[in-house]
Design an enzyme around this catalytic site. Structure first.
Site, PDB file in Angstrom:
ATOM      1  N   CYS A 285      34.195  -1.646 -24.763  1.00 18.54           N
ATOM      2  CA  CYS A 285      32.821  -1.156 -25.410  1.00 18.54           C
ATOM      3  C   CYS A 285      33.359  -0.206 -26.785  1.00 18.54           C
ATOM      4  O   CYS A 285      32.061   0.184 -26.989  1.00 18.54           O
ATOM      5  CB  CYS A 285      32.967  -0.684 -23.385  1.00 18.54           C
ATOM      6  SG  CYS A 285      34.007   1.401 -24.164  1.00 18.54           S
TER       7      CYS A 285
ATOM      8  N   ARG B  49      37.963  10.658 -37.055  1.00 14.39           N
ATOM      9  CA  ARG B  49      37.139   9.735 -36.188  1.00 14.39           C
ATOM     10  C   ARG B  49      35.828   9.830 -36.671  1.00 14.39           C
ATOM     11  O   ARG B  49      34.822   9.376 -37.745  1.00 14.39           O
ATOM     12  CB  ARG B  49      36.543   8.945 -34.733  1.00 14.39           C
ATOM     13  CG  ARG B  49      36.412   9.249 -34.531  1.00 14.39           C
ATOM     14  CD  ARG B  49      35.897   8.886 -32.922  1.00 14.39           C
ATOM     15  NE  ARG B  49      34.874   8.543 -32.125  1.00 14.39           N
ATOM     16  CZ  ARG B  49      34.394   7.666 -30.625  1.00 14.39           C
ATOM     17  NH1 ARG B  49      36.016   8.329 -29.969  1.00 14.39           N
ATOM     18  NH2 ARG B  49      33.219   7.628 -31.274  1.00 14.39           N
TER      19      ARG B  49
ATOM     20  N   HIS C 217      30.664   9.715 -33.154  1.00 13.56           N
ATOM     21  CA  HIS C 217      29.440   9.350 -32.021  1.00 13.56           C
ATOM     22  C   HIS C 217      28.866  10.200 -32.780  1.00 13.56           C
ATOM     23  O   HIS C 217      27.553   9.479 -32.248  1.00 13.56           O
ATOM     24  CB  HIS C 217      29.705  11.014 -30.852  1.00 13.56           C
ATOM     25  CG  HIS C 217      31.388  10.518 -30.332  1.00 13.56           C
ATOM     26  ND1 HIS C 217      31.683  11.774 -30.254  1.00 13.56           N
ATOM     27  CD2 HIS C 217      31.670  10.143 -29.104  1.00 13.56           C
ATOM     28  CE1 HIS C 217      32.728  11.074 -29.083  1.00 13.56           C
ATOM     29  NE2 HIS C 217      31.970  10.011 -28.676  1.00 13.56           N
TER      30      HIS C 217
ATOM     31  N   GLU D 115      41.967   3.784 -24.259  1.00  8.79           N
ATOM     32  CA  GLU D 115      41.653   4.565 -25.223  1.00  8.79           C
ATOM     33  C   GLU D 115      42.414   5.604 -25.931  1.00  8.79           C
ATOM     34  O   GLU D 115      42.383   6.438 -26.908  1.00  8.79           O
ATOM     35  CB  GLU D 115      40.163   5.390 -25.854  1.00  8.79           C
ATOM     36  CG  GLU D 115      40.195   5.820 -24.652  1.00  8.79           C
ATOM     37  CD  GLU D 115      38.252   6.329 -24.691  1.00  8.79           C
ATOM     38  OE1 GLU D 115      37.456   5.960 -25.129  1.00  8.79           O
ATOM     39  OE2 GLU D 115      37.893   6.963 -23.186  1.00  8.79           O
TER      40      GLU D 115
ATOM     41  N   ASN E 226      37.100   2.679 -30.477  1.00 12.78           N
ATOM     42  CA  ASN E 226      37.012   4.552 -31.551  1.00 12.78           C
ATOM     43  C   ASN E 226      37.848   5.478 -30.936  1.00 12.78           C
ATOM     44  O   ASN E 226      38.194   5.282 -31.861  1.00 12.78           O
ATOM     45  CB  ASN E 226      35.454   4.939 -30.631  1.00 12.78           C
ATOM     46  CG  ASN E 226      34.603   3.865 -30.820  1.00 12.78           C
ATOM     47  OD1 ASN E 226      34.512   2.525 -31.607  1.00 12.78           O
ATOM     48  ND2 ASN E 226      33.594   3.916 -30.353  1.00 12.78           N
ATOM     49  N   ASP E 227      38.467   5.511 -29.863  1.00  6.04           N
ATOM     50  CA  ASP E 227      39.479   6.388 -29.966  1.00  6.04           C
ATOM     51  C   ASP E 227      40.921   5.791 -29.747  1.00  6.04           C
ATOM     52  O   ASP E 227      41.861   6.518 -30.022  1.00  6.04           O
ATOM     53  CB  ASP E 227      39.012   6.888 -28.616  1.00  6.04           C
ATOM     54  CG  ASP E 227      38.056   7.931 -28.270  1.00  6.04           C
ATOM     55  OD1 ASP E 227      38.363   9.398 -29.664  1.00  6.04           O
ATOM     56  OD2 ASP E 227      37.146   8.338 -28.265  1.00  6.04           O
TER      57      ASP E 227
HETATM   58  C1  PEP Z   1      35.464   4.737 -27.192  1.00  5.99           C
HETATM   59  O1  PEP Z   1      36.264   5.798 -27.842  1.00  5.99           O
HETATM   60  O2  PEP Z   1      35.853   3.626 -27.631  1.00  5.99           O
HETATM   61  C2  PEP Z   1      34.593   4.765 -26.996  1.00  5.99           C
HETATM   62  C3  PEP Z   1      33.616   3.954 -26.201  1.00  5.99           C
HETATM   63  O3  PEP Z   1      33.790   5.822 -25.919  1.00  5.99           O
HETATM   64  P1  PEP Z   1      32.572   7.137 -27.661  1.00  5.99           P
HETATM   65  O4  PEP Z   1      32.513   6.323 -28.703  1.00  5.99           O
HETATM   66  O5  PEP Z   1      31.796   7.562 -26.214  1.00  5.99           O
HETATM   67  O6  PEP Z   1      34.346   8.249 -27.668  1.00  5.99           O
HETATM   68 MG    MG Z   2      36.070   7.168 -26.314  1.00  5.45          MG
END
Ligand code: PEP
Ligand code: MG
Length: 586
Positions: A508, A471, A196, A437, A460-461
């Site tokens: 996303c 991550r 993040h 995710e 990402n998750d």
């Molecule tokens: C993700 O996990 O890909 C996502 C968009 O949410 P965040 O990065 O806020 O965990």
């Molecule tokens: Mg996420």
């Protein structure tokens, strides 16, 4: 004459592809050299007075900075300084330092260090990220005291003319504070590209390199430094020749970016006419002008966590209503997907505090929301009220099963009932979506698709949890592979389930904004991509060079590869032939 220091090059992970050249400021929570010596008994009184003078100077400096800050405009900086002031005014804490001076006959700097170490142990026992951030505030205070004891001038980041900050670690919130304080580049010793913290860095368009191990062992305040976020390189004390080379590279990079502006008004369609929607990810309301200026077709992910961080109580319903309404009005008639708060893990607040040993697998996202029902209901009320002012869609983070969605839907009914009773006007039909995710959600995507109106894939998750790769951990960054066969299969399966059930699906996660992945995502059938505003034009440039049938054929080939490396090789081969300009885009 000052001796010229040796040029040193460090490798790390580029987070945002920009170049910053400037003088270095070291985060005050990094180590400062502490002189250590015994004090003869007759001089103890003098040592105590020396400490008192440093304490007084520190308090004055904080007051002085506070008086120059607008508490409304610089809320975060203001509250950090308030916490520092609180530490300095803590009589028990200060007398602990003095006790060390008297009882152990040691110098004041050493005594400060001892107390910080004792406090560290205390903070570590609490083992909670939010409280840990307070530990960092203590480091700031201790460093200020030590600097004053040593007669060094205290400099504020952003006001010192030192525009690049190096730190061992940074939280997303600290990045926001540093950006507001005017920092132009960042070097962080730990962390991964998809943490993040890194996402916040990209959102704020700060050239940065993370995972630069050992950097602070070599760097000093005021050193000249180059941050090359494109190649993930940091150059400490560069030669004149190197500075010139990088200044030219920066100019070239900026020129290419300006060139991309020619894509601003052209539609995002493939050569064979497939429309690909390019939307924006937003973390702060302040980013809306960038969303509009890059002509995003809407907001595909509005992360609401930042409204909840760095405050003692959750934002009241009305405050949230005004914010969401403002965003919807500014974006109207374009769609806006607002994600309910994804707190927990590395985003903790004092009002959702709890103990857990494994936060990434703990109470996070929708799980946490369902436990803190009143806070969740307040947010839902604000959202349904705001929905009257634009094209709102609401989505839920970290969904792991159908049952969670059903509980959320029950809560939504309750929220509607309460809003009616309260006589507040709201829009009752707002599309709801699940973020995909968590691997379990991906695996049962067909079942989940019957419960919601749309999916948004958080790569990402999804990568973190599917590949069991933290991550935020730079040591396993090499395993963070969005092109892993397991991820490709899941992405394929999610898109297929959505198609069969007739619901919309978008991406996303950070992969959506990486032009290298565009052909893969298109070939998998994703036609809605949400990314930081800065990435929109380069992805659009790629989209316009693609043919969807060809992309599908490529993906069929990729799905047969058994390692991420092989997938990458086939993909790079395609890119070299069909998208040769891509290598110049970053
Ligand atoms: C993700 O996990 O890909 C996502 C968009 O949410 P965040 O990065 O806020 O965990
Ligand atoms: Mg996420």
């Amino acid at each position: 004459m000052k001796r010229k220091k040796k040029e040193l090059t460090f490798e790390g992970i580029g987070v945002y592809p920009g170049i910053a050249i400037g003088t270095l400021s070291i985060s005050t929570r990094s180590k400062v050299e502490i002189p250590k010596y015994q004090i003869l008994k007759p001089y103890i009184g003098y040592e105590l007075r020396r400490f008192d003078r440093a304490l007084l100077a520190s308090k004055k400096q904080i007051e002085e900075i506070l008086s120059r800050i607008d508490p409304d405009l610089q809320k975060e900086v203001f509250s950090i300084l308030e916490i520092q002031k609180m530490f300095l005014n803590d009589a028990t804490l200060m007398s602990k330092i003095k006790n060390h001076i008297v009882e152990e006959q040691i110098n004041a700097e050493w005594a400060v260090e001892k107390v910080v170490k004792e406090m560290e142990k205390f903070f570590e026992k609490i083992n909670d990220p939010y409280i840990r951030e307070r530990k960092e505030d203590l480091y700031f205070v201790a460093n200020r005291l030590v600097k004053n004891l040593r007669g060094e001038r205290e400099e504020d980041i952003g006001e010192s003319g030192r525009d690049i900050l190096a730190a061992h670690d940074l939280s997303p919130l600290e990045v926001v504070k540093l950006h507001k304080a005017g920092v132009k580049g960042l070097i962080v010793e730990i962390g991964g590209k998809n943490s993040h913290t890194s996402i916040t860095i990209r959102t704020l368009e700060l050239p940065a390199v993370v995972g630069v191990e050992g950097f602070l062992d070599h760097a000093e305040e005021g050193d000249e430094v180059i941050v090359d976020g494109i190649h993930g390189v940091v150059i400490l004390n560069p030669t004149r020749h190197m500075v010139e080379k990088y200044a030219a590279l920066r100019e070239e990079y900026e020129r290419r970016y300006r060139e991309l502006r020619s894509y601003i008004d052209v539609p995002s369609v493939t050569k064979d006419g497939t429309k690909i929607s390019l939307l924006a990810n937003v973390d702060f309301v302040e980013e809306i002008p960038a969303v509009i200026s890059h002509k995003a077709e809407g907001i595909g992910l509005f992360r609401t966590e930042f409204l909840f961080l760095n405050r003692d109580d959750p934002p009241p319903e009305n405050e949230q209503f005004e914010i969401y309404k403002g965003v919807l009005e500014k974006m109207a008639p374009l769609p806006v997907i607002i994600r309910t708060f994804d707190l927990g893990a590395d985003k903790k607040t004092p009002f959702t505090l709890y103990q857990e040993d494994n936060p990434a697998l703990g109470l996070r996202g929708v799980r946490l929301a369902l436990q803190y029902r009143e806070i969740f209901k307040n947010q839902l009320k604000a959202l349904y009220r705001a929905a009257e002012y634009g094209d709102l869609r609401i989505m839920f983070p970290m969904v792991s099963g159908v049952w969670e969605v059903r509980r959320v839907k029950k809560l939504i009914k309750e929220v509607h009932r309460e809003l009616e009773e309260e006589g507040k006007s709201f829009a009752s039909h707002v599309p709801i979506g699940a973020m995909i995710e968590v691997p379990s959600a991906a695996i049962i995507a067909d079942m989940l698709a019957r419960e919601v109106d749309f999916f948004s894939v958080g790569t990402n998750d999804l990568v973190q949890y599917t590949l069991a790769v933290d991550r935020t951990n730079e040591h396993v960054e090499y395993l963070f592979e969005p092109l892993h066969p397991a991820i490709l299969r899941l992405l394929n399966q999610i898109a297929e389930s959505a198609r069969k059930e007739g619901i919309e699906v978008g991406i996303c996660g950070e992969a959506a904004g990486d032009p290298v992945f565009t052909v893969v995502l298109l070939g998998l059938g994703y036609t809605s991509l949400s990314m930081i505003p800065h990435s929109i034009l380069k992805v659009k440039k790629v989209v316009r060079e693609l043919d969807s049938k060809e992309a599908r054929e490529l993906v069929q080939k990729l799905l047969l590869q058994d390692t991420a490396k092989k997938v990458e090789n086939v993909l790079l081969d395609y890119i070299e032939k069909k998208l040769p300009f891509l290598k110049d885009l970053e």
